[in-house]
Design an enzyme around this catalytic site. Sequence first.
Site, PDB file in Angstrom:
ATOM      1  N   HIS A 147      84.697  73.556  37.673  1.00  0.00           N
ATOM      2  CA  HIS A 147      83.458  72.955  38.168  1.00  0.00           C
ATOM      3  C   HIS A 147      83.667  71.464  38.394  1.00  0.00           C
ATOM      4  O   HIS A 147      83.961  70.717  37.453  1.00  0.00           O
ATOM      5  CB  HIS A 147      82.334  73.181  37.141  1.00  0.00           C
TER       6      HIS A 147
ATOM      7  N   ASP B 121      73.884  74.872  33.905  1.00  0.00           N
ATOM      8  CA  ASP B 121      74.722  73.690  33.692  1.00  0.00           C
ATOM      9  C   ASP B 121      73.935  72.649  32.913  1.00  0.00           C
ATOM     10  O   ASP B 121      72.879  72.205  33.344  1.00  0.00           O
ATOM     11  CB  ASP B 121      75.133  73.119  35.050  1.00  0.00           C
TER      12      ASP B 121
ATOM     13  N   MET C 271      69.891  73.465  36.435  1.00  0.00           N
ATOM     14  CA  MET C 271      70.253  72.349  35.574  1.00  0.00           C
ATOM     15  C   MET C 271      69.409  72.373  34.302  1.00  0.00           C
ATOM     16  O   MET C 271      68.174  72.417  34.369  1.00  0.00           O
ATOM     17  CB  MET C 271      70.052  71.025  36.297  1.00  0.00           C
TER      18      MET C 271
ATOM     19  N   MET D  77      79.402  63.038  42.092  1.00  0.00           N
ATOM     20  CA  MET D  77      78.265  62.131  41.997  1.00  0.00           C
ATOM     21  C   MET D  77      78.491  60.928  42.903  1.00  0.00           C
ATOM     22  O   MET D  77      79.599  60.407  42.976  1.00  0.00           O
ATOM     23  CB  MET D  77      78.071  61.673  40.549  1.00  0.00           C
TER      24      MET D  77
ATOM     25  N   ASP E 188      82.044  68.024  39.282  1.00  0.00           N
ATOM     26  CA  ASP E 188      80.787  67.279  39.323  1.00  0.00           C
ATOM     27  C   ASP E 188      80.952  66.079  40.247  1.00  0.00           C
ATOM     28  O   ASP E 188      81.561  65.069  39.877  1.00  0.00           O
ATOM     29  CB  ASP E 188      80.404  66.812  37.909  1.00  0.00           C
TER      30      ASP E 188
ATOM     31  N   MET F 226      76.118  66.297  43.816  1.00  0.00           N
ATOM     32  CA  MET F 226      74.954  65.498  43.408  1.00  0.00           C
ATOM     33  C   MET F 226      74.929  64.256  44.295  1.00  0.00           C
ATOM     34  O   MET F 226      75.206  63.134  43.853  1.00  0.00           O
ATOM     35  CB  MET F 226      75.066  65.145  41.919  1.00  0.00           C
TER      36      MET F 226
ATOM     37  N   SER G  87      83.417  72.110  33.310  1.00  0.00           N
ATOM     38  CA  SER G  87      83.328  70.833  34.009  1.00  0.00           C
ATOM     39  C   SER G  87      84.507  69.977  33.566  1.00  0.00           C
ATOM     40  O   SER G  87      84.788  69.879  32.370  1.00  0.00           O
ATOM     41  CB  SER G  87      82.026  70.119  33.673  1.00  0.00           C
TER      42      SER G  87
ATOM     43  N   HIS H  64      79.902  70.781  42.884  1.00  0.00           N
ATOM     44  CA  HIS H  64      78.476  70.545  42.651  1.00  0.00           C
ATOM     45  C   HIS H  64      78.161  69.168  43.215  1.00  0.00           C
ATOM     46  O   HIS H  64      78.471  68.148  42.595  1.00  0.00           O
ATOM     47  CB  HIS H  64      78.200  70.646  41.153  1.00  0.00           C
TER      48      HIS H  64
END
Length: 222
Positions: free
Chosen positions: A34, A175, A138, A38, A36, A69, A9, A67
């Site tokens: 990766h 993760d 997760m 958000m 992230d 979110m 990440s 990913h």
Amino acid sequence: MRPIEISPSVLPADFARLGDEIAALEAAGCDRIHWDVMDGVFVPNLTIGPDIVKSCRSFADIMFEAHLMVVNADEMAPLYVDAGCEVVMVHAEACTHLHRSLDNIQKLGAKSGVVLNPHTPADTIQHVLDVTDHVLIMTVNPGFGGQNYIPLVAKIEAIKQMVDTGGHDIDIEVDGGINADTIKECAAAGANVFVSGSALFRYDDRAAGIAELKGNAETARS
């Protein structure tokens, strides 16, 4: 047996020199990057937009995975595919029509991934495995880096059994709080891809860190 892969990440990276950080991670031997993503709604923080990902695509040849979110994954997924992500992962908790969301990602030409928060049962994804290339489990509640690992060995084992019983070609990824110790039980339970952020960035020698993580995982599942 699927290969062990390390997917750093980049949340702990120096964003002022993010492209160089990604190039260094590839040179150190990681298998993926990766991202992230958000949105400040599904999770508290606001992080990485597709333009940032796209600006970094030329710095590495390895796989990019997004990913998401976010609450509007169907609208966001094409943007991250266009930005250069070969894998796009969406949360089961955020997708009203999960099968359609995963199918649409595959139709975009990317690999689809379904993500489960710690409280979400493994069997939630039983009926979408036919449109899934990755399952991401997760082991922290999403939204912040550097959290403590939540042990979910039985959940990893249950998903591994579902995947194997159905004969699916699926990576099982974990993760959250993954370090040289926690990676062992996750690998032994059946995971083969591991996201590591804060723990990996604590190594002065990233290549040594990736090698230790990968080595510990390979030993644990042998």
